[in-house]
Design a protein around this motif. Structure first.
Motif, short mmCIF file in Angstrom:
data_model
loop_
_atom_site.label_atom_id
_atom_site.label_comp_id
_atom_site.label_asym_id
_atom_site.label_seq_id
_atom_site.Cartn_x
_atom_site.Cartn_y
_atom_site.Cartn_z
N LYS A 134 23.90 34.68 43.73
CA LYS A 134 25.25 34.39 43.24
C LYS A 134 26.15 35.56 43.56
N ASN A 172 30.59 37.08 43.32
CA ASN A 172 32.00 37.00 42.91
C ASN A 172 32.82 37.83 43.88
N GLY A 183 37.12 39.00 44.18
CA GLY A 183 38.40 38.85 43.49
C GLY A 183 39.42 39.87 43.92
N ASN A 228 39.80 35.28 40.94
CA ASN A 228 38.40 35.53 41.21
C ASN A 228 37.73 34.23 41.67
N TYR A 229 36.90 34.33 42.70
CA TYR A 229 36.08 33.20 43.14
C TYR A 229 34.64 33.55 42.85
N LYS A 230 33.92 32.64 42.19
CA LYS A 230 32.50 32.87 41.92
C LYS A 230 31.69 31.70 42.46
N TRP A 231 30.53 32.01 42.99
CA TRP A 231 29.65 31.02 43.59
C TRP A 231 28.23 31.28 43.12
N SER A 264 39.84 29.51 33.39
CA SER A 264 38.54 29.55 34.04
C SER A 264 38.36 28.20 34.71
#
Length: 152
Positions: free
Chosen positions: A48, A50, A52, A69-72, A124
């Motif tokens: 995983k 993040n 940003g 922020n982009y989280k995967w 979020s």
């Protein structure tokens, strides 16, 4: 039960107003005995990350801070009870927030001087990407919020 992992993070200050950030996590279960009938439910994605950006800017003599922020996270096997065991698909989410400090002077007849009020407005999962984080659990969408924090 043994697990191992690694987490790496980086903040890059482009200038006094712009910050780029990123982090990555790798996690895995170390199963040394394949004959054990009791397999632990690890329920954690292997990969995983993040990424940003945070930017300060001024509008009408007021300073604001905007963060995105982009989280995967990768697909993983979620192990609950026999009826709640299955794959949680990989997904990506975008979070955003804007905040501003407001100086407050002389409140309550001068008892609190130079206090600050922090106002945050954000979301979020800004794009409302419907995901679930546990197999058999509910899908989760956008969460908007407003926060007021008073520092004295």
């Amino acid at each position: 039960v043994k697990a191992q992992g690694l987490s790496v993070g980086l903040n890059y200050y482009m200038n006094e107003k712009t910050v780029l950030n990123a982090n990555y996590s790798w996690n895995t279960l170390v199963n040394e005995d394949n004959t054990d009938p009791l397999i632990p439910a690890y329920n954690t994605p292997k990969h995983k990350f993040n990424i940003g950006v945070s930017q300060k800017f001024i509008i009408a003599r007021n300073e604001y801070n905007l963060s995105m922020n982009y989280k995967w996270q990768e697909q993983f096997l979620f192990e609950g009870s026999p009826q709640f065991t299955g794959e949680v698909p990989s997904y990506g989410l975008v979070d955003a927030q804007i905040n501003r400090y407001v100086n407050i002077k002389g409140i309550l007849n001068g008892d609190i001087k130079n206090s600050k009020l922090l106002i945050k407005i954000g979301a979020s999962n800004l794009l409302n990407n419907r995901v679930y984080q546990a197999y058999g659990g509910p899908s989760i969408g956008r969460l908007g919020y407003i926060s007021l924090t008073f520092d004295y």
